[in-house]
Scaffold this motif. Structure first.
Motif, mmCIF file in Angstrom:
data_model
loop_
_atom_site.group_PDB
_atom_site.id
_atom_site.type_symbol
_atom_site.label_atom_id
_atom_site.label_comp_id
_atom_site.label_asym_id
_atom_site.label_seq_id
_atom_site.Cartn_x
_atom_site.Cartn_y
_atom_site.Cartn_z
ATOM 1 N N VAL A 13 5.821 1.827 8.908
ATOM 2 C CA VAL A 13 5.646 0.946 7.710
ATOM 3 C C VAL A 13 5.322 -0.475 8.114
ATOM 4 O O VAL A 13 4.237 -1.065 7.523
ATOM 5 N N LEU A 14 6.162 -1.003 8.898
ATOM 6 C CA LEU A 14 5.884 -2.295 9.386
ATOM 7 C C LEU A 14 4.571 -2.602 10.055
ATOM 8 O O LEU A 14 3.789 -3.492 9.869
ATOM 9 N N PHE A 15 4.065 -1.597 11.106
ATOM 10 C CA PHE A 15 2.881 -1.690 11.792
ATOM 11 C C PHE A 15 1.744 -1.628 10.938
ATOM 12 O O PHE A 15 0.845 -2.383 10.971
ATOM 13 N N PHE A 43 2.762 -5.700 -0.770
ATOM 14 C CA PHE A 43 2.380 -4.601 -1.476
ATOM 15 C C PHE A 43 2.260 -3.013 -0.705
ATOM 16 O O PHE A 43 2.539 -2.066 -1.105
ATOM 17 N N SER A 44 1.712 -3.382 0.452
ATOM 18 C CA SER A 44 1.684 -2.110 1.381
ATOM 19 C C SER A 44 3.097 -1.472 1.900
ATOM 20 O O SER A 44 3.322 -0.478 1.786
ATOM 21 N N ILE A 45 4.142 -2.459 1.852
ATOM 22 C CA ILE A 45 5.394 -1.982 2.427
ATOM 23 C C ILE A 45 6.026 -1.272 0.832
ATOM 24 O O ILE A 45 6.462 -0.082 1.232
ATOM 25 N N LEU A 46 5.588 -1.766 -0.177
ATOM 26 C CA LEU A 46 6.344 -1.134 -1.524
ATOM 27 C C LEU A 46 5.400 0.352 -1.585
ATOM 28 O O LEU A 46 6.214 1.316 -2.209
ATOM 29 N N ILE A 47 4.295 0.470 -1.526
ATOM 30 C CA ILE A 47 3.462 1.620 -1.702
ATOM 31 C C ILE A 47 3.989 2.615 -0.733
ATOM 32 O O ILE A 47 3.906 3.928 -0.874
ATOM 33 N N PHE A 48 4.402 2.276 0.547
ATOM 34 C CA PHE A 48 4.925 3.308 1.856
ATOM 35 C C PHE A 48 6.301 3.551 1.195
ATOM 36 O O PHE A 48 6.737 4.812 1.266
#
Length: 396
Positions: free
Chosen positions: A77-79, A117-122
């Protein structure tokens, strides 16, 4: 004696990861010069990277346990989120560098917003997305479909991967959706488990609820053969496969192993055939000629074949026309975008056809995106699928 582990790949990945994070940190410093940010940031990155490496090293003895899953998912998720941050920030930096201007703070804020947003959707994909079942319907027209099968419906699921499930309530939600379709025929196109037959036992009560007037049929996928784990003996591996076949019967599924059945409706028939797994790079076990032995070339045929590369490599070129092939296998990589007219997933660089309907010379292929999940314990943008296909006769 334990096998020595080559740490060089881990070292290379670690160096690249730290270079990537140096650029991310430079973006963060554009927004704040607080001196505490740098040590906190690097401490977090070190912990995440160390946990990943440690989890991989210990996997040989402990398998993919909870620690491994947490470490790999946090890193993934972080990457990916940082990669999105960089892909947005870099063009802006290049543009302002060419103009001889300093970095634009608003562009950095935009990149950071996409990162969050990317972290939240993951996180959504891990918690809810993997069970966000959806019904996808297709209506396919054929000139030579027997008249009495006009309007015949087929519900397809694929890639259950029962060993990955954790929520009986969520799985039952998917089963209820399957039952609600009230299709004439139900088919399952392989990968019932991840590795071992026993993975399906907690879920037999769920999937055995599925019934259809013309029956429930299934085939094997590449994971069903137990090829991806080490067995104490070949005899145990064979016994596992035999047990899995028994479980198909307990589910009420007629397992088709390079064979076919005839489905009759008011005196007319169609052929339903199924092959063992045949896939480029995943074992070419299936025997299509054997599955169609005794079938009239003019018969209307539906084929169950787990891997879509079988259709590209053999099925669509067969002189005896196979009208519809139903596959799975790709999962749509469980990550991608299917919205606003966009259909994209990284899996497209491996498979020419990776989800939905493809056709050539009146021969159709449907690739189900999968009912379950594997590896990444979630789905982002590529949601679990229940396919309903209606066969229609072309009218002049």
């Amino acid at each position: 004696m334990k096998r020595k582990i080559n740490l060089l790949p881990f070292a290379i990945i670690t160096i690249l990861f730290f270079l990537l994070n140096s650029y991310v940190l430079s973006g963060i410093h554009t927004l704040s010069s607080n001196p505490i940010i740098t040590p906190l940031f690097w401490t977090f990155i070190f912990v995440v990277t160390a946990a990943l490496i440690y989890s991989i090293v210990r996997m040989r003895d402990n398998g993919m346990d909870l620690f491994f899953k947490i470490a790999t998912h946090v890193f993934l998720v972080l990457f990916v989120s940082e990669l999105i941050f960089i892909l947005v920030l870099l063009p802006g930096d290049a543009y302002h560098l060419l103009l001889g201007k300093p970095r634009n703070i608003y562009w950095v804020e935009f990149a950071l917003a996409l990162f969050i947003f990317s972290i939240l959707i993951f996180v959504y994909g891990i918690i809810r997305g993997k069970y966000a079942y959806r019904i996808i319907k297709h209506t396919l027209f054929f000139d030579d479909l027997p008249e009495n099968f006009d309007g015949f419906t087929i519900t397809q699921i694929s890639d259950v991967h029962a060993g990955s499930f954790q929520s009986p309530r969520s799985v039952q939600k998917g089963i209820n959706l399957i039952k609600a379709q009230k299709s004439d025929l139900f088919v399952f196109t392989g990968d019932l488990v991840n590795n071992k037959a026993e993975e399906i036992t907690p879920w037999i009560g769920h999937f055995s609820q599925i019934k259809a007037p013309y029956g429930q049929f299934s085939v094997l996928g590449n994971h069903d053969y137990g090829d991806y784990i080490k067995w104490e003996s070949e005899a145990l591996k064979r016994a596992n496969l035999q047990q899995l076949k028994t479980y198909h019967a307990e589910l009420g599924f007629r397992l088709l192993l390079d064979e076919h059945v005839e489905l009759y409706k008011h005196g007319e028939k169609i052929i339903l055939a199924g092959v063992e797994n045949w896939g480029l790079g995943f074992g070419e076990r299936g025997d299509l000629q054997k599955a169609l032995t005794g079938v009239d070339p003019n018969d209307f045929k539906v084929l169950l074949s787990h891997d879509p590369t079988h259709w590209d490599s053999e099925v669509k070129k067969l002189p005896s026309k196979v009208h519809l092939t139903l596959s799975g296998h790709t999962h749509g990589m469980q990550f991608g975008i299917e919205a606003f007219g966009i259909k994209w997933s990284p899996v497209k660089y491996r498979y020419a056809h990776w989800a939905g309907i493809a056709s050539e010379n009146g021969r159709f292929l449907n690739i189900n995106r999968g009912f379950g999940f594997l590896g990444f314990s979630g789905r982002v943008g590529i949601w679990p699928e229940i396919t309903v296909i209606e066969l229609k006769k072309t009218r002049n």
